[in-house]
Design a protein around this motif. Structure first.
Motif, mmCIF file in Angstrom:
data_model
loop_
_atom_site.group_PDB
_atom_site.id
_atom_site.type_symbol
_atom_site.label_atom_id
_atom_site.label_comp_id
_atom_site.label_asym_id
_atom_site.label_seq_id
_atom_site.Cartn_x
_atom_site.Cartn_y
_atom_site.Cartn_z
ATOM 1 N N SER A 1 0.743 -1.112 -0.023
ATOM 2 C CA SER A 1 -0.091 -0.018 0.092
ATOM 3 C C SER A 1 0.832 1.379 -0.183
ATOM 4 O O SER A 1 0.485 2.304 -0.330
ATOM 5 N N SER A 2 2.230 1.199 0.465
ATOM 6 C CA SER A 2 2.800 2.591 0.260
ATOM 7 C C SER A 2 4.379 1.983 -0.078
ATOM 8 O O SER A 2 4.946 1.033 -0.177
ATOM 9 N N LEU A 3 5.061 3.125 -0.299
ATOM 10 C CA LEU A 3 6.535 2.838 -1.010
ATOM 11 C C LEU A 3 7.551 3.023 0.345
ATOM 12 O O LEU A 3 7.251 3.966 0.697
ATOM 13 N N ASN A 4 8.248 2.143 0.390
ATOM 14 C CA ASN A 4 9.139 2.338 1.452
ATOM 15 C C ASN A 4 10.544 1.751 1.029
ATOM 16 O O ASN A 4 10.747 0.540 0.694
ATOM 17 N N VAL A 5 11.454 2.619 0.986
ATOM 18 C CA VAL A 5 12.535 2.222 0.463
ATOM 19 C C VAL A 5 13.464 1.269 1.133
ATOM 20 O O VAL A 5 14.013 0.498 0.413
ATOM 21 N N SER B 1 9.603 -7.422 -8.643
ATOM 22 C CA SER B 1 9.573 -5.997 -8.893
ATOM 23 C C SER B 1 8.678 -5.545 -7.693
ATOM 24 O O SER B 1 8.294 -6.238 -6.657
ATOM 25 N N TYR B 2 8.321 -4.264 -7.336
ATOM 26 C CA TYR B 2 7.526 -3.669 -6.330
ATOM 27 C C TYR B 2 6.641 -2.635 -6.685
ATOM 28 O O TYR B 2 6.896 -1.720 -7.590
ATOM 29 N N MET B 3 5.292 -2.804 -6.285
ATOM 30 C CA MET B 3 4.247 -1.880 -6.832
ATOM 31 C C MET B 3 3.445 -1.460 -5.825
ATOM 32 O O MET B 3 3.456 -2.199 -4.762
ATOM 33 N N SER C 1 15.698 1.293 -11.063
ATOM 34 C CA SER C 1 15.071 2.599 -11.540
ATOM 35 C C SER C 1 13.926 2.951 -10.421
ATOM 36 O O SER C 1 13.505 3.981 -10.258
ATOM 37 N N LEU C 2 13.257 2.030 -9.810
ATOM 38 C CA LEU C 2 12.362 2.470 -8.748
ATOM 39 C C LEU C 2 12.881 3.092 -7.781
ATOM 40 O O LEU C 2 12.353 4.135 -7.054
#
Lengths: 538, 150
Positions: free
Chosen positions: B94-98, B111-113, B144-145
């Motif tokens: 649900s969220s992007l976490n590096v 990958s990560y979506m 690239s993400l």
């Protein structure tokens, strides 16, 4: 005991003979002039006493040389026919007793016997041969006239006095040359004698010091206590030591001294006077103080470090909380956005205009909330940990930020001039965010009267570099400067300018992260100037 | 041929599973998704399918925040087993976490979506998953993400 010569004690003339013979014997035995005089004086005192009060007295000079005893003594034995002589004991005998090493007085039927003994210095024993020589020397000696005798004696006394004076002068010179104060005090604490250093250091002579009770050179705040200490102590008859500051006349500075006082006690245990010294211990005191200060500094430093750790910890907890909270808020929000989007897409035909308006408002609100949470997440993600400083070309960062804002730049026909910027050690991702936020603000708060223009340039300070972003937008009132960089603080209504109130707070956080600072200046209607100041890291 | 493609999706959120199934239904691929409620169930399904020589999924999509076995734990488990380690895994969060992103990359995720916000996006996500299985679509590389992440 071996007799060397004997003298009958009848008249005062015999006293002269006694004195002369003892001086002579003393000289032969190797006594110093002072010792000869001392012994001669003692025996003369006793002799005078028996001449005055005794009867048929005789003096025998002898030497006591016992094999068992390591020491040898000159002996003066006075025999007197008056057995009651002891009753007449007076100061003559008391005095004589003090001058010699051994003294005895024995009463017999026929009279009295007084023995005075004086130790012969040196380890070499006087043998019998020499004693026989002495005996013959005394037996052939011719009597002198009393006048000659007195004259000679006076001369000897003068010589003695001269020597004494010389030795005292020498002693005084030695003590005066010392860079410490040596002195004597009476019971009232008044200085009786002092070496010259006391005046050299304090600038005052004894009478001035006594008169002022040392107030001239002692700190006012300890003056009363110091004297109280002395009055309490003086009856104790014990040595005293304390540290005290004394003012130096030349520099007018207070210098730490160690005061030592010791009582001079007579045979009855009474204190006659005190002798003392004052030694400069300033260097030692200063070092002690420095060490103590240093220790305190260390302790304070540790305390501070502990506080910093605590602060960092609570800061970190807060950041983690903000992150977790915004992360978890995102999930239900996503559903709201999804369902309202779905509703508006497939069910708008089933609801009336009022319903459509509310649905539209709901979508708007949920989108704003999405934006807010997104920004808040980004804000709370700015950690120093796991970040690395990278030498980065600021022109590249500026270009990247401008690329991100390309749509807005084109839409507003904005012109952004970036002067050549330096290469700096920064956290690139965060610094790019800062460029982005400030440039995006400049576009957002542009003045409708004119096309937006932004100038980006650098200015060098001694140990800092400034990056300046100057725009021609609506500007702001400087009284809001502090508010502007705080979280959720907005200067404009949402209707006028969209935004979450996080952008500049994030810039401040990023500036802090780089150990730098950010500020701004403006006049409303005439543009704003944002100044990022960064330390120059070698 | 098309009916053979299976995508295993693990998500503890019932609504999300429903939405996902809905999206696959809308693109006429109702048989493709296999929806399970957590990582344990995902492993269980794989074990059963493997044992019965059934059709193994062409793709595994894992939610990160799940009870019992989280997305990363499941990923680790999958990549440690010879039978599953070649199945591509996409993280669907649900969220992007590096930090999580780095971890998933290291564990071997493809990958990560970030989960979509709109119905349209869901439709295209479902389509992308399917196209990927047919090798008609590729997902962005991790590097690239991460670089795009701000």
């Amino acid at each position: 005991m071996q007799e060397i010569t004997r003298i009958t004690l009848e008249t005062d003339m015999d006293l002269v003979l006694v004195h002369k013979r003892i001086m002579k014997l003393g000289e032969l035995a190797g006594l110093s002039l002072a010792s000869q005089t001392t012994f001669a004086t003692a025996v003369s005192e006793v002799s005078r006493h028996v001449i005055e009060y005794g009867y048929n007295a005789v003096l025998i000079l002898a030497i006591r040389s016992d094999i068992k005893e390591p020491e040898q003594y000159l002996v003066a034995q006075v025999l007197d026919g008056n057995p009651n002589l002891t009753e007449k004991i007076n100061e003559n005998l008391v005095y004589a007793r003090r001058l010699v090493d051994r003294f005895s007085l024995e009463r017999e039927d026929k009279g009295i016997e007084i023995m005075l003994e004086y130790r012969i210095p040196g380890i070499q024993k006087i043998n019998n041969g020499r004693i026989r020589q002495w005996i013959s020397a005394f037996s052939v000696e011719l009597p002198l006239s009393p006048y000659d005798e007195i004259k000679r004696k006076n001369k000897q006394l003068l010589e003695l006095a001269e020597k004494l004076k010389e030795s005292e002068t020498q002693y005084r010179e030695v003590t005066n040359a010392l860079p410490l104060m040596i002195f004597s005090l009476n019971d009232e604490g008044q200085v009786l004698y002092a070496n010259s250093w006391m005046k050299s250091f304090t600038g005052y002579d004894i009478s001035e010091l006594n008169e002022s009770k040392w107030r001239l050179v002692v700190r006012e705040e300890i003056f009363a206590r110091a004297w109280e200490h002395w009055y309490m102590h003086r009856t104790a008859n014990k040595p005293l030591r304390r540290e005290i500051e004394l003012k130096n006349y030349a520099t007018q500075e207070y210098i730490w001294h160690l005061l030592s006082l010791a009582p001079m006690i007579n045979e009855n245990g009474e204190t006659l006077y005190w002798i003392g010294s004052l030694v400069d211990i300033h260097a030692q005191k200063v070092m002690e103080q420095t060490l103590r200060d240093n220790k305190e500094l260390q302790e304070t430093k540790l305390l501070l470090e502990e506080k910093i750790r605590e602060l960092n910890r609570s800061n970190q907890e807060l950041e983690q909380f903000a992150y977790a909270a915004s992360h978890d808020l995102q999930e239900p929000l996503r559903k709201i956005v999804y369902y309202s989007d779905y509703l508006s897409r497939y069910y708008t035909e089933l609801i009336d205009d009022r319903g459509k308006l509310f649905l539209g408002n709901m979508i708007g609100a949920s989108q704003r909330m999405t934006r807010l949470i997104h920004d808040l997440l980004n804000f709370s993600r700015i950690y120093r940990e796991s970040l690395h400083l990278v030498k980065t070309d600021m022109n590249v960062l500026a270009a990247e930020a401008m690329k991100d804002l390309d749509v807005a730049i084109k839409a507003k026909c904005a012109r952004i001039d970036v002067a050549p910027l330096p290469v700096l050690s920064v956290y690139p991702m965060q610094m790019r965010q800062l460029f982005h936020n400030i440039l995006s603000n400049a576009l957002k708060f542009s003045d409708e009267q004119r096309l937006p223009e932004v100038k980006v340039y650098a200015a060098m300070r001694e140990t800092q570099i400034q990056l300046i972003f100057e725009d021609n937008g609506v500007g702001f009132e400087e009284k809001y400067l502090d508010k502007m960089f705080s979280l959720f603080q907005r200067l404009h209504s949402r209707e006028k300018y969209a935004g979450t109130g996080i952008g500049l707070a994030m810039c401040k956080k990023i500036a802090d992260l780089h150990n730098g600072s950010i500020t701004a200046s403006s006049t409303p209607g005439r543009g704003a100037k944002f100044i990022l100041t960064l330390p120059l890291v070698a | 041929m098309e009916s053979i493609v299976k995508i295993l999706l693990a998500d503890d959120d019932m609504e999300d599973r429903f939405i996902m199934q809905d999206a696959f239904n809308a693109i006429n691929l109702p048989e493709v998704p296999l929806l399970v409620e957590d990582g344990e169930k995902a492993l269980e399904y794989l074990a059963n399918t493997h044992a019965s020589a059934g059709v193994m999924p062409s793709l595994v999509v894992l939610d990160l925040n799940m009870p019992r076995l989280s997305g990363t734990q499941t990923l680790r488990e999958l990549k440690s087993q010879l039978a599953y380690k070649d199945i591509p895994v996409i993280i669907f969060s649900s969220s992007l976490n590096v930090i999580e992103m780095h971890e998933c990359k290291q564990l071997g995720a493809l990958s990560y979506m970030v989960k979509p916000f709109t119905y349209e996006e869901y439709l295209s996500s479902a389509q992308h998953f399917y196209d990927f299985c047919l090798k008609k679509h590729s997902f962005p590389e991790f590097n690239s993400l991460i670089n795009n992440f701000k």
